[in-house]
Design a protein around this motif. Structure first.
Motif, PDB file in Angstrom:
ATOM      1  N   LEU A  27      -4.975  13.445 -56.097  1.00 52.89           N
ATOM      2  CA  LEU A  27      -3.646  13.060 -56.556  1.00 52.89           C
ATOM      3  C   LEU A  27      -3.307  13.739 -57.875  1.00 52.89           C
ATOM      4  N   ASP A  32       1.973  11.064 -58.188  1.00 55.90           N
ATOM      5  CA  ASP A  32       1.102  10.453 -57.186  1.00 55.90           C
ATOM      6  C   ASP A  32       0.168   9.408 -57.789  1.00 55.90           C
ATOM      7  N   ASP A  80      -7.504   8.453 -51.924  1.00 61.58           N
ATOM      8  CA  ASP A  80      -6.391   9.388 -52.100  1.00 61.58           C
ATOM      9  C   ASP A  80      -5.586   9.530 -50.822  1.00 61.58           C
ATOM     10  N   ARG A  84      -1.408   8.743 -50.022  1.00 62.77           N
ATOM     11  CA  ARG A  84      -0.441   9.731 -49.533  1.00 62.77           C
ATOM     12  C   ARG A  84       0.035   9.443 -48.115  1.00 62.77           C
ATOM     13  N   ARG A 131       2.411  14.413 -50.546  1.00 63.53           N
ATOM     14  CA  ARG A 131       2.385  13.859 -51.886  1.00 63.53           C
ATOM     15  C   ARG A 131       2.671  12.364 -51.838  1.00 63.53           C
ATOM     16  N   GLY A 132       1.958  11.597 -52.668  1.00 68.90           N
ATOM     17  CA  GLY A 132       2.160  10.152 -52.701  1.00 68.90           C
ATOM     18  C   GLY A 132       3.301   9.776 -53.616  1.00 68.90           C
ATOM     19  N   MET A 133       4.514  10.197 -53.255  1.00 71.70           N
ATOM     20  CA  MET A 133       5.688  10.014 -54.093  1.00 71.70           C
ATOM     21  C   MET A 133       6.803   9.362 -53.272  1.00 71.70           C
TER      22      MET A 133
END
Length: 463
Positions: A27, A32, A80, A84, A131-133
């Motif tokens: 990340l 993220d 992680d 995501r 992406r963890g967004m």
């Protein structure tokens, strides 16, 4: 063009394309790791309504992405990949729904396949599915709302689905959620339709009440402090001043330039499709133009100028590109192109799946975070100083990959006071600061070194 053959192939390839990269990588600090460590704190505190970061309330963003991540963490543990996963699943949903919406609006399955292909090969969009967004989940909820809107003429009860999807969009990214009501009102005006109020009013309530209730709860708990914190965040991100001041009026040009550089190879087809729809008389397709225009206008008016804020318009771009291709490229060439493109896409997907990215965004932070956590007791804070800079990217990664909150030090005076006192035992410093103020001057033990950072434990006596 045989839709029954191309749709499942594209669906399978898209699923592999967005899900396979999740098994590797880590990340980034922006954003993220920020969302991930806030989601981790939901399980730490048991508080799902008030988000927390570094031991205190995090009052800037709505909570839906963190709720999704925390639910996965509660079921499967911290990782992680799970951080995501919501973005990847929503990205796949966008690709599939683009096919459905294109077919609904155009009545043509070949245009729908082309739109799906364009969406699945839009590299900038694919980048953010890994992406963890909030960008891709927000895009998905916007698309869900638009899909429901396309059905209201058939059955006005779909207004309620529009309201529900709009609520989810606003719980993901509050200010940009205002784009949806604007798009729908403009579409009603250009279509010369009146909404059935017995469905429209409950839909409005459904769209706004969840976010309003969350805000009301925070105002009840924190009062004027919440208003101040949230206002400062909006000022910094949305409507604050720019330097130089004339940049306030250049947002449209900046976004147009960013799109001109990045939206290839589909930009010419998208512009062609835009011209076709604008010159045409099909009011169903005007929805695409209004959708793209409202998102573009809101992005251009905001203080922050980042192309990913335009992602909610990418499904509209994909359908417009398909319309342009269908209009100006003969069918035989389109069929030939897809016959060639499908094996090429399949090969590219196989390469992505077999050889995922190996670049690690948190390689420097991981050993530092692990050492700091191991050297401190639960509840004990770690001092963090990186050349006096507000390195919130490293801050977020330290909280995600470690399990300790930080005492943030932003000035040399704060650092020296901390080194002389007994406020903390363990510090993370940049190496230049370490050599200048700690190495031969203060008793300490080096716990870990990684990249430009060093983790130390202060000890009594000379260094």
């Amino acid at each position: 063009m045989d839709t029954r053959r191309y749709f499942p192939i594209l669906a399978i390839l898209s699923a592999v394309l967005v899900l396979a990269p999740l098994r590797t990588g880590d990340l980034t600090g922006y954003d993220d790791a920020q969302y991930a460590h806030i989601a981790k704190d939901i399980l730490r505190t048991g508080d799902w309504l008030v988000l927390h970061s570094n031991g205190g309330p995090a009052l800037e963003n709505p909570p839906l992405l963190e709720w999704m991540e925390a639910s996965l963490f509660a079921a499967f543990g911290f990782s992680d990949a799970l951080a995501r996963l919501p973005s990847a699943v929503c990205g796949l949903g966008v690709i599939l729904l683009v096919y459905w919406l294109a077919r609904k609006l155009t009545g043509d399955s070949s245009t729908a396949v082309l739109a799906m292909f364009v969406m699945a090969t839009s590299l900038y969009f694919l980048k953010y599915t890994a992406r963890g967004m909030t960008d891709v989940p927000f895009t998905f909820f916007v698309l869900c709302a638009v899909c429901a809107w396309s059905l209201i003429e058939d059955d006005p009860r779909w207004y309620l689905a529009v309201g529900a999807a709009t609520a989810l969009a606003q719980l993901t990214r509050s200010m940009m959620g205002l784009a949806l009501p604007a798009v729908f009102v403009l579409h009603l005006i250009v279509s010369r339709r009146r909404p059935p109020w017995r469905y429209a009013i409950p839909a409005l309530a459904l769209a706004y009440l969840p976010l309003a209730a969350w805000y009301a709860y925070l105002i009840h708990l924190f009062g004027a402090w919440f208003v101040e914190v949230h206002s400062n965040w909006l000022r910094n991100e949305v409507y604050g001043g720019l330097s130089p001041a004339w940049r306030r009026y250049t947002g449209a040009f900046e976004y147009a330039w960013m799109l001109a550089k990045s939206y290839w190879p589909w930009l010419p087809a998208m512009l062609a499709g835009l011209a076709v729809v604008v010159r045409g008389r099909d009011r169903r397709l005007w929805l695409l133009v209004l959708w793209a225009a409202v998102v573009f206008a809101l992005c251009a008016a905001a203080r922050s100028r980042v192309l990913r804020y335009m992602l909610p318009a990418y499904p509209a771009f994909a359908i417009l590109a398909a319309i342009g291709l269908k209009k100006f490229v003969p069918d035989r060439y389109l069929r030939m192109g897809l016959r060639v493109a499908m094996p090429v896409l399949a090969l590219a997907v196989a390469v992505v799946a077999a050889f995922p990215r190996t670049h690690l965004e948190a390689a420097e932070i991981r050993p530092i975070a692990k050492a700091a956590t191991a050297a401190t007791a639960p509840g004990e804070r770690v001092g963090f100083y990186d050349d006096g800079q507000p390195r919130f990217d490293e801050d977020n990664q330290l909280q995600w990959y470690g399990d300790r909150f930080l005492i943030r030090l932003f000035s040399r005076e704060q650092l020296m006071e901390t080194l002389r006192g007994n406020r903390v035992r363990v510090l993370v410093l940049d190496k230049d600061t370490y050599r200048a103020y700690v190495a031969s001057q203060i008793g300490h033990q080096v716990l870990a070194e990684s990249g430009r950072l060093i983790c130390i434990r202060l000890t009594p006596g000379p260094g």
